[in-house]
Design an enzyme around this catalytic site. Structure first.
Site, PDB file in Angstrom:
ATOM      1  N   ASN A  43     -35.887 -41.311  -8.454  1.00 29.74           N
ATOM      2  CA  ASN A  43     -35.984 -41.743  -7.054  1.00 29.74           C
ATOM      3  C   ASN A  43     -35.349 -40.634  -6.212  1.00 29.74           C
ATOM      4  OD1 ASN A  43     -35.790 -42.911  -4.556  1.00 29.74           O
ATOM      5  ND2 ASN A  43     -34.303 -44.490  -5.157  1.00 29.74           N
TER       6      ASN A  43
ATOM      7  N   LYS B 273     -35.201 -40.398  -3.055  1.00 27.89           N
ATOM      8  CA  LYS B 273     -34.646 -40.868  -1.775  1.00 27.89           C
ATOM      9  C   LYS B 273     -35.126 -39.916  -0.660  1.00 27.89           C
ATOM     10  CE  LYS B 273     -30.991 -42.986  -4.396  1.00 27.89           C
ATOM     11  NZ  LYS B 273     -29.653 -43.525  -4.455  1.00 27.89           N
TER      12      LYS B 273
ATOM     13  N   HIS C 274     -34.870 -51.527  -3.017  1.00 28.12           N
ATOM     14  CA  HIS C 274     -33.704 -50.707  -3.363  1.00 28.12           C
ATOM     15  C   HIS C 274     -32.522 -51.146  -2.497  1.00 28.12           C
ATOM     16  CE1 HIS C 274     -31.057 -47.272  -3.805  1.00 28.12           C
ATOM     17  NE2 HIS C 274     -31.710 -47.010  -4.927  1.00 28.12           N
TER      18      HIS C 274
ATOM     19  N   GLU D  93     -30.444 -49.552  -0.903  1.00 23.54           N
ATOM     20  CA  GLU D  93     -30.320 -48.833   0.368  1.00 23.54           C
ATOM     21  C   GLU D  93     -31.264 -49.435   1.409  1.00 23.54           C
ATOM     22  OE1 GLU D  93     -30.866 -44.973  -1.368  1.00 23.54           O
ATOM     23  OE2 GLU D  93     -28.898 -45.169  -2.307  1.00 23.54           O
TER      24      GLU D  93
ATOM     25  N   GLU E 190     -29.484 -51.992 -10.730  1.00 26.39           N
ATOM     26  CA  GLU E 190     -28.686 -50.911 -10.147  1.00 26.39           C
ATOM     27  C   GLU E 190     -27.460 -51.518  -9.462  1.00 26.39           C
ATOM     28  OE1 GLU E 190     -31.346 -47.220  -9.387  1.00 26.39           O
ATOM     29  OE2 GLU E 190     -31.265 -48.413  -7.577  1.00 26.39           O
TER      30      GLU E 190
ATOM     31  N   GLY F 211     -24.713 -43.314  -6.692  1.00 23.71           N
ATOM     32  CA  GLY F 211     -24.241 -42.135  -5.973  1.00 23.71           C
ATOM     33  C   GLY F 211     -22.732 -41.958  -6.008  1.00 23.71           C
TER      34      GLY F 211
ATOM     35  N   SER G 247     -25.832 -43.400 -11.096  1.00 29.23           N
ATOM     36  CA  SER G 247     -25.115 -42.225 -11.622  1.00 29.23           C
ATOM     37  C   SER G 247     -25.553 -41.813 -13.034  1.00 29.23           C
ATOM     38  CB  SER G 247     -23.603 -42.450 -11.564  1.00 29.23           C
ATOM     39  OG  SER G 247     -23.184 -42.632 -10.218  1.00 29.23           O
TER      40      SER G 247
HETATM   41  P1  13P Z   1     -27.809 -42.007  -8.324  1.00 30.75           P
HETATM   42  O1  13P Z   1     -28.437 -41.691  -9.670  1.00 30.75           O
HETATM   43  O2  13P Z   1     -27.754 -40.832  -7.403  1.00 30.75           O
HETATM   44  O3  13P Z   1     -26.517 -42.733  -8.492  1.00 30.75           O
HETATM   45  O4  13P Z   1     -28.811 -43.045  -7.598  1.00 30.75           O
HETATM   46  C1  13P Z   1     -29.260 -44.151  -8.300  1.00 30.75           C
HETATM   47  C2  13P Z   1     -30.338 -44.809  -7.528  1.00 30.75           C
HETATM   48  O5  13P Z   1     -30.098 -45.399  -6.491  1.00 30.75           O
HETATM   49  C3  13P Z   1     -31.711 -44.694  -8.041  1.00 30.75           C
HETATM   50  O6  13P Z   1     -32.570 -45.541  -7.370  1.00 30.75           O
END
Ligand code: 13P
Length: 253
Positions: A9, A11, A94, A96, A166, A172, A212
């Site tokens: 992903n 983003k 997601h 976010e 997640e 992150g 992560s």
């Molecule tokens: P990270 O791998 O950067 O922690 O992000 C995970 C994520 O949100 C994947 O959708």
């Protein structure tokens, strides 16, 4: 046997130039047949990603979708448009999007239904926040999110969906969930699917871990029996790092 998925992903990262570099670097490499590799660039990079991934077995996904197929919905992108751009998958709900853009369980459910009806495979994200975890609410919250996400889905559609666990506190942050704990929560997600549908369907649905994930820790997640793959954020942006994750996963096939 559920086929493991390694999904990236991106983003809001990797514009056209970085996307071209990514696919040009990776296109000669062969994806092992036992793995499904999915890359989810931003909308504006999908066209070039589609062109450059032609002939490779990397599949494309989008990071969001609207639930109508066309019309006066300024700024939105329909499932049909994503199909035109070569997308097979779409990430939905997601954290976010839920956190920054107010996506509710109802919106997530509408997007899932629209994706399925238009031939896209949803990667449905669920996950608890730190307060919920510390208050011992993880299991009930995850079960609730899964039930809401799957509302009104036919059993034969559910077999195809992908769910990504997640935990918000692992996204992150460099802090991963303990692999055994991630395996336990993913088992609970599968059990929720079993309660709503059947054991057979629950055994078919692929459930991923995200938060992560990087080359250094991929094996601990991929070797868990309930974990059918990973949804990778930061470590999916650079082709060489993402490829290390694929290579390490290949060794466990
Ligand atoms: P990270 O791998 O950067 O922690 O992000 C995970 C994520 O949100 C994947 O959708």
């Amino acid at each position: 046997m559920r086929k493991p998925i390694i999904a990236g992903n991106w983003k809001m990262n990797n514009g056209i130039e970085e996307t071209s570099h990514f696919f040009n670097s990776i296109k000669e490499k062969s994806i092992p047949p036992g793995l499904e590799v999915v890359v989810c660039p931003p909308f504006t990079s999908l066209y070039i990603a589609d062109k450059l991934s032609d002939g490779s077995s990397i599949k494309l996904g989008a990071q969001d979708v609207y639930w109508e197929i066309s019309g006066a919905f300024t700024g939105e992108i329909s499932p049909i448009m994503l199909r035109e751009l070569g997308c097979k998958f779409v990430i939905i709900g997601h954290s976010e999007r839920r956190g920054y853009f107010g996506e509710t369980d109802e919106i997530v459910n509408k997007k899932i239904l629209a994706s399925i009806n238009n031939g896209l495979i949803p990667i449905i994200c669920v996950g608890e926040n730190l307060t919920q975890r510390e208050n011992g609410e993880t299991d009930s919250f995850i079960k609730h999110q899964v039930e809401k996400a799957l509302k009104d889905l036919e059993e034969n559609s559910v077999e195809k969906v992908v769910i990504a666990y997640e935990p918000l506190w692992a996204i992150g942050t460099g802090k991963t969930a303990d692999a055994e704990e991630a395996n336990r929560v993913i088992g609970l997600i599968r059990n929720t699917v079993k309660q709503i549908y059947s054991e057979k369907t629950a055994e078919t649905v692929r459930v991923l871990y995200g938060g992560s994930v990087k080359p250094e820790n991929i094996k601990q997640f991929m070797s868990q029996p309930e974990i059918d793959g990973v949804l990778v954020g930061g470590a999916s942006l650079k082709p060489e790092v993402f490829w290390e994750i694929i290579e390490a996963s290949k060794q466990l096939l």
